[in-house]
Scaffold this motif. Sequence first.
Motif: not given
Length: 227
Positions: A45, A49, A89, A93
């Motif tokens: 992750t 990111h 995701f 979301h």
Amino acid sequence: MIRVSEVSKTYGKGEAATRALRDVSLTIAKGETVAITGPSGCGKTTLLHLLAGLEEAEKGEIWAGEALITQLDDQEIAKIRLSRMGFVFQTYHLVPVLTAWENAALPLIASGVSTKEARTRAMEALKEVGLADKAHRYPSQLSGGQNQRVAIARAIIGKPSIIWADEPTGALDSDTADQIIGLLEMLNRHYGTTLVIVTHDPKVADRMSRIIRLQNGRIVHDGGAAL
Ligand code: ADP
Ligand code: ADP
């Protein structure tokens, strides 16, 4: 299109420091389908990111096309994300008080497109993901797979050249997961959209053209087949 050069990331300081990524270098070409895999806590992750400019690298360079995102300010990165990147995701979301088309339209509305045009394009995106007939439903009135399709419609509404997906099938049963990956593959075939998917699921990883495996913040495998 994406180039990462000797990027490191540490969370925290001193005794409590965690080296989440250590000197990671990689290049992702336009149209590739890439799985990022590896055990929990290995840095997947974090890498995603950093690649998407959602977090700052402590060291190294990250290029998105001609843009050196490790040098840009938040506003410039946000502009690149909106115009070239879509995000998916594990937990969708979606905004619960907005309908499917309103959720899909959000990135356009955030970038100042008129509601009328945003609605037309949201309808097109929902058609693309096979949900045209559910445009007026709320997330609570849709299944997990359908909500993930809405999230994908939102991800593609700006016609991104790349989609980042963090465990997109993690909350879905295996048939629905197959369909969601099939949809992402269709976008890749049709539009040449680059796919970068973080996944624990070897069945998902094996469908990508390239698998990057991380361990302890380092790349331990980068190639066509799982280890
Ligand atoms: P993965 O996605 O592979 O499970 P992550 O990238 O989420 O791994 O995390 C890599 C390491 O960095 C882990 O040890 C994790 O605990 C740590 N980490 C991630 N985010 C933070 C944070 N915001 N603060 C402190 N440590 C973090
Ligand atoms: P995790 O699943 O690893 O806990 P999240 O999925 O909660 O992480 O969020 C990942 C990051 O992406 C967060 O920092 C969040 O602010 C950001 N984010 C969430 N939705 C979007 C979006 N639509 N576009 C860009 N960034 C987003």
